[in-house]
Write a protein that holds these residues in place. Structure first.
Motif, PDB file in Angstrom:
ATOM      1  N   VAL A  70     -19.065  -1.452   8.640  1.00  0.00           N
ATOM      2  CA  VAL A  70     -19.502  -2.210   7.466  1.00  0.00           C
ATOM      3  C   VAL A  70     -18.353  -2.212   6.455  1.00  0.00           C
ATOM      4  N   THR A  71     -17.768  -3.356   6.225  1.00  0.00           N
ATOM      5  CA  THR A  71     -16.600  -3.453   5.350  1.00  0.00           C
ATOM      6  C   THR A  71     -16.987  -3.470   3.880  1.00  0.00           C
ATOM      7  N   ASP A  72     -16.000  -3.271   3.030  1.00  0.00           N
ATOM      8  CA  ASP A  72     -16.163  -3.570   1.608  1.00  0.00           C
ATOM      9  C   ASP A  72     -15.274  -4.766   1.289  1.00  0.00           C
ATOM     10  N   SER A  73     -15.326  -5.224   0.031  1.00  0.00           N
ATOM     11  CA  SER A  73     -14.576  -6.425  -0.346  1.00  0.00           C
ATOM     12  C   SER A  73     -13.067  -6.212  -0.313  1.00  0.00           C
ATOM     13  N   ALA A  74     -12.616  -4.983  -0.580  1.00  0.00           N
ATOM     14  CA  ALA A  74     -11.185  -4.705  -0.584  1.00  0.00           C
ATOM     15  C   ALA A  74     -10.593  -4.898   0.802  1.00  0.00           C
ATOM     16  N   ALA A  75     -11.207  -4.263   1.793  1.00  0.00           N
ATOM     17  CA  ALA A  75     -10.721  -4.403   3.162  1.00  0.00           C
ATOM     18  C   ALA A  75     -10.906  -5.832   3.669  1.00  0.00           C
ATOM     19  N   GLY A  76     -12.027  -6.446   3.303  1.00  0.00           N
ATOM     20  CA  GLY A  76     -12.279  -7.818   3.728  1.00  0.00           C
ATOM     21  C   GLY A  76     -11.254  -8.790   3.184  1.00  0.00           C
ATOM     22  N   ALA A  77     -10.952  -8.689   1.901  1.00  0.00           N
ATOM     23  CA  ALA A  77      -9.980  -9.592   1.287  1.00  0.00           C
ATOM     24  C   ALA A  77      -8.566  -9.315   1.794  1.00  0.00           C
ATOM     25  N   THR A  78      -8.250  -8.051   2.054  1.00  0.00           N
ATOM     26  CA  THR A  78      -6.931  -7.724   2.600  1.00  0.00           C
ATOM     27  C   THR A  78      -6.749  -8.362   3.972  1.00  0.00           C
ATOM     28  N   ALA A  79      -7.806  -8.384   4.777  1.00  0.00           N
ATOM     29  CA  ALA A  79      -7.741  -9.049   6.081  1.00  0.00           C
ATOM     30  C   ALA A  79      -7.440 -10.535   5.916  1.00  0.00           C
ATOM     31  N   ASN A 103     -11.653   0.652   4.126  1.00  0.00           N
ATOM     32  CA  ASN A 103     -12.436   0.337   2.934  1.00  0.00           C
ATOM     33  C   ASN A 103     -11.771   0.930   1.695  1.00  0.00           C
ATOM     34  N   ARG A 104     -11.713   0.132   0.656  1.00  0.00           N
ATOM     35  CA  ARG A 104     -11.130   0.438  -0.656  1.00  0.00           C
ATOM     36  C   ARG A 104      -9.635   0.123  -0.730  1.00  0.00           C
ATOM     37  N   GLY A 105      -8.964  -0.038   0.389  1.00  0.00           N
ATOM     38  CA  GLY A 105      -7.542  -0.358   0.361  1.00  0.00           C
ATOM     39  C   GLY A 105      -7.287  -1.792  -0.059  1.00  0.00           C
ATOM     40  N   ILE A 106      -6.281  -1.985  -0.912  1.00  0.00           N
ATOM     41  CA  ILE A 106      -5.930  -3.319  -1.424  1.00  0.00           C
ATOM     42  C   ILE A 106      -4.501  -3.654  -1.009  1.00  0.00           C
ATOM     43  N   GLY A 107      -4.340  -4.652  -0.146  1.00  0.00           N
ATOM     44  CA  GLY A 107      -3.007  -5.127   0.213  1.00  0.00           C
ATOM     45  C   GLY A 107      -2.148  -4.107   0.933  1.00  0.00           C
ATOM     46  N   VAL A 108      -2.794  -3.158   1.606  1.00  0.00           N
ATOM     47  CA  VAL A 108      -2.049  -2.138   2.359  1.00  0.00           C
ATOM     48  C   VAL A 108      -2.638  -2.026   3.762  1.00  0.00           C
ATOM     49  N   ILE A 155       0.598   1.312   3.957  1.00  0.00           N
ATOM     50  CA  ILE A 155       1.891   0.630   3.790  1.00  0.00           C
ATOM     51  C   ILE A 155       1.627  -0.765   3.238  1.00  0.00           C
ATOM     52  N   ALA A 156       2.379  -1.149   2.216  1.00  0.00           N
ATOM     53  CA  ALA A 156       2.182  -2.463   1.597  1.00  0.00           C
ATOM     54  C   ALA A 156       2.371  -3.585   2.604  1.00  0.00           C
ATOM     55  N   LEU A 157       1.465  -4.553   2.554  1.00  0.00           N
ATOM     56  CA  LEU A 157       1.512  -5.698   3.457  1.00  0.00           C
ATOM     57  C   LEU A 157       1.855  -6.966   2.674  1.00  0.00           C
ATOM     58  N   PRO A 158       2.757  -7.798   3.184  1.00  0.00           N
ATOM     59  CA  PRO A 158       2.998  -9.079   2.515  1.00  0.00           C
ATOM     60  C   PRO A 158       1.762  -9.960   2.630  1.00  0.00           C
ATOM     61  N   THR A 159       1.440 -10.671   1.567  1.00  0.00           N
ATOM     62  CA  THR A 159       0.255 -11.525   1.574  1.00  0.00           C
ATOM     63  C   THR A 159       0.643 -12.985   1.736  1.00  0.00           C
ATOM     64  N   ILE A 160      -0.337 -13.803   2.084  1.00  0.00           N
ATOM     65  CA  ILE A 160      -0.077 -15.227   2.247  1.00  0.00           C
ATOM     66  C   ILE A 160       0.352 -15.853   0.923  1.00  0.00           C
ATOM     67  N   ALA A 194      -7.386  -9.261  -6.207  1.00  0.00           N
ATOM     68  CA  ALA A 194      -6.290  -8.288  -6.205  1.00  0.00           C
ATOM     69  C   ALA A 194      -5.593  -8.208  -4.856  1.00  0.00           C
ATOM     70  N   ALA A 195      -6.334  -8.394  -3.773  1.00  0.00           N
ATOM     71  CA  ALA A 195      -5.754  -8.267  -2.434  1.00  0.00           C
ATOM     72  C   ALA A 195      -4.655  -9.288  -2.162  1.00  0.00           C
ATOM     73  N   TYR A 196      -4.561 -10.313  -2.991  1.00  0.00           N
ATOM     74  CA  TYR A 196      -3.542 -11.342  -2.788  1.00  0.00           C
ATOM     75  C   TYR A 196      -2.226 -11.035  -3.486  1.00  0.00           C
ATOM     76  N   TYR A 197      -2.219 -10.085  -4.422  1.00  0.00           N
ATOM     77  CA  TYR A 197      -0.970  -9.819  -5.151  1.00  0.00           C
ATOM     78  C   TYR A 197      -0.669  -8.336  -5.355  1.00  0.00           C
ATOM     79  N   ALA A 198      -1.650  -7.455  -5.136  1.00  0.00           N
ATOM     80  CA  ALA A 198      -1.460  -6.031  -5.428  1.00  0.00           C
ATOM     81  C   ALA A 198      -1.436  -5.213  -4.137  1.00  0.00           C
TER      82      ALA A 198
END
Length: 372
Positions: free
Chosen positions: A77-86, A95-100, A105-110, A135-139
């Motif tokens: 069951v995901t949360d919004s942080a992991a979902g948006a990062t995907a 869950n709870r990770g933003i853009g990593v 490890i930091a991931l480049p975003t679209i 936040a998952a798109y820039y942080a």
């Protein structure tokens, strides 16, 4: 004889290269992408737009529909942080990770990748602009609640159009910094009072609430549709390709609160905003619109509606009405719908994991001629 040779050469050129006018027509234009997230929006939530709205919902206009699996690396069951990062990076995370990544490890975003290709970018949310989905798109942080750090990263993110809440994370910070001064120095028009007309010569940030915006029951009005219209107007004036993410945040909150009225009103508000975007897509055919959810919230379903008959004292079904029921006040692992319209929409039919949406967007961009 020389005249005949020239005719033969010209004929061979057309055969090899094609008609010159056709070659010009085949030149590919950069693809605009509008990505809409109905936070917590499962099939039942979408269904509510068909039964509780007036007329046909805009959901019904989509020619392509798919389903997405939403688990994270740390939970089914995901949360919004992991979902948006995907969505933003193409990788599942915890869950709870933003853009990593799952290894933090930091991931480049679209959004970041398209900025490097000359794209304009925008983010709209009903919650704080530092909240999980935008936040998952820039942080890039290990925990979604690091709002002040996320706000600090937004200053350097150079997103061209921003609208949402979360003002306190910029001007009432523990470190006493006023990040609005930093945005001003970076040539942003800042509005903390209203959705005023954007300044086409600057980037624009609208922070219209200290925390999240009000929900529809509290009288938010048409902020989501209006902000979306302003963003599309802004990007049209810039005459550059753009990526815009729009989040209908409170569908999720309605599920958490087990509040049928909130859920339905938020879905209808999101559907209204979809209508604004569809009008733009129809006028700008080199645009791809994708609408989906990060997860479902509430285990919602639409069932029979009962009322107590005053005369008999018995509960009786009212066939003309439906009841929204919730199984839980938490997220669920149920698959969520994906709707697509416009250029390369066919890529989004079928059933796939949520991180594949990123790769489908990349494929669409490559088909438009972008090297990314």
């Amino acid at each position: 004889m020389k005249y005949i040779k020239n005719l033969i050469f010209a004929g061979m050129s057309v055969a090899v290269l094609g008609n010159p006018s056709q070659i010009i027509a085949q030149k590919k234009e950069p693809l605009n992408i509008i990505f809409m997230v109905g936070d917590g929006m499962g099939v039942a939530q979408v269904s509510s737009a068909f039964y509780f709205g007036e007329g046909k919902p805009n959901f019904q206009q989509f020619p392509i529909v798919g389903l997405s699996e939403t688990s994270s690396t740390s939970s089914k069951v995901t949360d919004s942080a992991a979902g948006a990062t995907a969505f933003a990076s193409g990788q599942k995370t915890f869950n709870r990770g933003i853009g990593v990544s799952k290894d933090t490890i930091a991931l480049p975003t679209i959004l970041e990748s398209l900025q490097d290709k000359g794209y304009q970018t925008g983010l709209i949310s009903l919650t704080s602009i530092t909240h999980a989905t935008p936040a998952a798109y820039y942080a890039h942080v290990k925990d979604r609640d690091m709002h002040e750090e996320i706000a600090l990263q937004l200053v350097d993110a150079k997103v061209n159009f921003l609208a949402g809440g979360g003002l306190k994370f910029f001007n009432k910070r523990k470190d006493k910094k006023n990040l609005l001064n930093d945005f001003s120095s970076a040539n942003y028009k800042i509005d903390t009072l209203s959705l005023s007309k954007p300044n086409y010569k600057k980037d624009n940030i609208y922070l219209l609430a200290q925390d999240p915006m009000p929900n529809k029951i509290e009288g938010r009005g048409d902020f989501l549709a209006d902000a979306t219209g302003l963003a599309l107007d802004y990007f049209s004036h810039k005459k550059k390709p753009f990526f815009l993410m729009i989040e209908g945040s409170f569908i999720d909150w309605g599920g958490h609160a087990k509040n049928p009225e909130m859920m339905v009103k938020e879905v209808l508000d999101f559907d209204k905003t979809i209508g604004v975007v569809i009008d733009f897509v129809k006028a700008h055919p080199n645009t791809l619109l994708v609408v989906t959810a990060d997860h479902e919230t509430g285990g919602a379903n639409l069932g029979k509606y009962y009322e107590v008959n005053a005369a008999t004292g018995k509960s009786e079904q009212i066939p003309s009405k439906l009841q929204v029921n919730f199984f839980t006040d938490q997220h669920t692992a149920t698959l969520v719908p994906v709707f697509a319209m416009g250029k390369e929409a066919d890529l989004f039919s079928g059933l796939y994991a949520n991180n594949m949406i990123y790769w489908k967007l990349i494929e669409a961009l490559k088909k438009s001629g972008l090297k990314i």
